[in-house]
Design a protein around this motif. Structure first.
Motif, PDB file in Angstrom:
ATOM      1  N   ASN A 289      24.572  44.259 -12.823  1.00  0.00           N
ATOM      2  CA  ASN A 289      24.520  44.873 -11.489  1.00  0.00           C
ATOM      3  C   ASN A 289      23.388  45.900 -11.487  1.00  0.00           C
ATOM      4  O   ASN A 289      23.608  47.107 -11.455  1.00  0.00           O
ATOM      5  N   ALA A 290      22.173  45.397 -11.509  1.00  0.00           N
ATOM      6  CA  ALA A 290      21.020  46.279 -11.724  1.00  0.00           C
ATOM      7  C   ALA A 290      19.812  45.776 -10.953  1.00  0.00           C
ATOM      8  O   ALA A 290      19.754  44.618 -10.520  1.00  0.00           O
ATOM      9  N   THR A 291      18.853  46.671 -10.792  1.00  0.00           N
ATOM     10  CA  THR A 291      17.539  46.321 -10.267  1.00  0.00           C
ATOM     11  C   THR A 291      16.493  46.758 -11.285  1.00  0.00           C
ATOM     12  O   THR A 291      16.713  47.710 -12.036  1.00  0.00           O
ATOM     13  N   HIS A 306      26.776  46.249  -4.154  1.00  0.00           N
ATOM     14  CA  HIS A 306      26.313  45.826  -2.826  1.00  0.00           C
ATOM     15  C   HIS A 306      25.889  44.358  -2.948  1.00  0.00           C
ATOM     16  O   HIS A 306      24.841  44.056  -3.537  1.00  0.00           O
ATOM     17  N   ILE A 307      26.700  43.456  -2.406  1.00  0.00           N
ATOM     18  CA  ILE A 307      26.474  42.027  -2.608  1.00  0.00           C
ATOM     19  C   ILE A 307      25.685  41.444  -1.440  1.00  0.00           C
ATOM     20  O   ILE A 307      26.153  41.460  -0.293  1.00  0.00           O
ATOM     21  N   ILE A 359      23.106  42.647  -6.208  1.00  0.00           N
ATOM     22  CA  ILE A 359      23.255  41.289  -6.752  1.00  0.00           C
ATOM     23  C   ILE A 359      23.505  40.379  -5.557  1.00  0.00           C
ATOM     24  O   ILE A 359      24.007  40.834  -4.524  1.00  0.00           O
ATOM     25  N   THR A 360      23.139  39.107  -5.680  1.00  0.00           N
ATOM     26  CA  THR A 360      23.203  38.211  -4.528  1.00  0.00           C
ATOM     27  C   THR A 360      24.012  36.958  -4.851  1.00  0.00           C
ATOM     28  O   THR A 360      23.984  36.460  -5.978  1.00  0.00           O
ATOM     29  N   ILE A 361      24.734  36.477  -3.819  1.00  0.00           N
ATOM     30  CA  ILE A 361      25.422  35.186  -3.881  1.00  0.00           C
ATOM     31  C   ILE A 361      24.709  34.235  -2.926  1.00  0.00           C
ATOM     32  O   ILE A 361      24.390  34.611  -1.792  1.00  0.00           O
ATOM     33  N   PRO A 379      14.197  43.079  -6.288  1.00  0.00           N
ATOM     34  CA  PRO A 379      14.099  43.379  -7.720  1.00  0.00           C
ATOM     35  C   PRO A 379      15.430  43.285  -8.481  1.00  0.00           C
ATOM     36  O   PRO A 379      15.594  43.910  -9.508  1.00  0.00           O
ATOM     37  N   GLU A 380      16.398  42.517  -7.963  1.00  0.00           N
ATOM     38  CA  GLU A 380      17.657  42.343  -8.675  1.00  0.00           C
ATOM     39  C   GLU A 380      17.431  41.558  -9.964  1.00  0.00           C
ATOM     40  O   GLU A 380      16.336  41.018 -10.188  1.00  0.00           O
ATOM     41  N   VAL A 381      18.455  41.480 -10.805  1.00  0.00           N
ATOM     42  CA  VAL A 381      18.297  40.779 -12.080  1.00  0.00           C
ATOM     43  C   VAL A 381      19.211  39.566 -12.190  1.00  0.00           C
ATOM     44  O   VAL A 381      19.211  38.889 -13.213  1.00  0.00           O
ATOM     45  N   ALA A 382      20.000  39.271 -11.136  1.00  0.00           N
ATOM     46  CA  ALA A 382      20.903  38.119 -11.199  1.00  0.00           C
ATOM     47  C   ALA A 382      21.230  37.615  -9.808  1.00  0.00           C
ATOM     48  O   ALA A 382      21.222  38.371  -8.829  1.00  0.00           O
TER      49      ALA A 382
END
Length: 443
Positions: A289-291, A306-307, A359-361, A379-382
């Motif tokens: 859960n990072a940027t 924050h999804i 993070i995104t779905i 710039p998310e990581v997942a």
């Protein structure tokens, strides 16, 4: 009779330029006060520019797709009286729509930065040279005219007689090399082409060959999407991990909860359950859960979840954000998800609802396919991808039984998340979805 100069407004928040995405007028059009003249797009919102005066449009200072600097002249309007130069910064109508990456500097911004002189408000504008996207009078062509001009330019040179022979023989003249003046195709060129054994194109009765092309300028949201995808693909080394999940029990639970829901409660899809499973898993693996600011070399781990929910809209892909998912119940998550998706699709989502995800779905619903390779929302990581649910025979040790199966296709920034950690992350989500009671157990 005077002239009123409307300049690119200051849209705030340190924005120095914006992309012109729509003209609602053309030279010669009458305008009235408060009539919308144009729309510009920043990295966060679309802003409509109204007219502060009544008059007639004399000159447009940019073309669709240009990036124009704040305070650069945008258009000139003939008005009664002496006229004046005026910025409309305080009169803009902001229509907050999609989240967008940083803009590309276009011709409008370069003209302002390089100090190129523009006609004085009290001097007539110099005639505009025709261009591929303007007519001989200098007016901007309607959408699609540029593509028509390009099609005409690629039409092979040949006499009507040669064209008729080629049509009767089923020969595409674009495949024939011309030896006549300026590359004109002669009868001999056509004969030699056929003699070399080139196969003519057979045309079935009632059908016709199509040779036209169309050039479509990438502007607005589509250009922003393209830039964001290029940025993510170029700067993030992706690793994609795919795992199948047995969601039979989860689907049974979902059907039971929907059957007993209250009138004011939304219908549950699988996404709210995935969101809650994601929250629990991120609590155990905060590094996902990072940027990552790769320019500064700084990873920021976020306590809040924050999804972002990748959502297809008529204008293109947007990512509304369910904020503080860690504090939301299943029902609250579903309600917020529905509200944001509707707002994104009808263009009413606020700026803060379209940015700030950690993070995104992404899900294509029934079109989800078997496997996808989702691109991380920089710039998310997942990013976690949901594929469609299918019923398949599964061996239980003694027999095959029908089970509802779904693949999760998840991508990670391999600079930040190791393959082992990615696998542990997805396996934990799998365990929660396959035993959905665990989603509701705190601690």
């Amino acid at each position: 009779m005077g002239e009123f100069v409307i300049k690119m407004p200051d849209v705030g928040e340190g924005v120095a330029e914006a992309e012109l995405v729509e003209w609602h007028v053309k030279p010669g059009d009458p305008v009235r006060e408060d009539m919308v003249l144009a729309a510009v797009m920043t990295d966060k919102a679309t802003v409509e520019i109204p007219s502060p005066v009544n008059g007639t449009v004399l000159w447009l200072g940019a073309e669709i797709g240009d990036t124009v600097a704040v305070k650069a002249p945008l258009l000139r309007i003939a008005v009664d009286g002496e006229g004046e130069s005026e910025s409309v910064a305080e009169s803009v109508k902001e229509e907050e729509r999609q989240p967008l990456p940083s803009p590309h500097r276009g011709e409008g911004a370069r003209r302002a930065d390089e100090g190129v002189s523009l006609p004085s408000p009290n001097e007539p504008s110099a005639p505009k040279e025709p261009s591929p996207s303007s007519d001989p009078s200098g007016h901007l062509l309607p959408a699609g005219e540029k593509g028509k001009a390009s099609t005409a330019e690629t039409r092979p040179l040949a006499s009507p007689a040669v064209r008729l022979r080629a049509q009767e023989a089923g020969v595409d003249l674009r495949q024939v090399s011309g030896t006549g003046p300026a590359g004109r195709i002669t009868h001999d060129d056509l004969d030699q082409f056929v003699a070399r054994g080139a196969q003519p194109v057979a045309v079935a009765a009632g059908l016709a060959r199509k040779t036209g092309t169309q050039e479509i300028k990438v502007t607005g949201l589509r250009r922003r999407i393209a830039e964001k995808m290029r940025l993510a693909s170029a700067r993030i080394p992706h690793i994609t991990y795919v795992e199948e999940v047995d969601v039979t029990d989860l689907e049974d639970l979902r059907a039971t909860m929907n059957a007993g829901r209250k009138p004011d409660q939304p219908k549950l899809t699988i996404l709210p359950f995935l969101m809650r499973a994601l929250v629990k898993t991120l609590g155990e693996q905060p590094g996902v859960n990072a940027t990552f600011d790769d320019d500064a070399g700084i990873i920021t781990r976020h306590s809040a979840v924050h999804i972002g929910i990748a959502t297809q809209t008529p204008a293109g892909l947007t990512v509304p954000v369910v904020r503080h998912a860690e504090a939301r119940s299943i029902w609250d998550s579903a309600a917020e998800l529905t509200r944001l998706a509707d707002a994104a699709r009808n263009g009413t989502a606020a700026r803060e609802e379209l940015s700030g995800s950690t993070i995104t779905i992404t899900s294509l619903g029934a079109l989800g396919g078997i496997v996808t390779t989702p691109i991380i929302n920089h710039p998310e990581v997942a990013i976690v991808g949901v594929n469609k649910i299918v019923t398949r025979p599964v061996w239980d040790g003694s027999q095959f039984i029908p089970r509802k199966m779904m693949n999760l296709s998840s991508s990670f920034d391999h600079r930040i998340v190791d393959g082992w950690d990615a696998a542990v992350f997805v396996q934990r989500i799998k365990a929660l979805l396959e035993t959905p009671a665990l989603i509701f157990i705190e601690g």
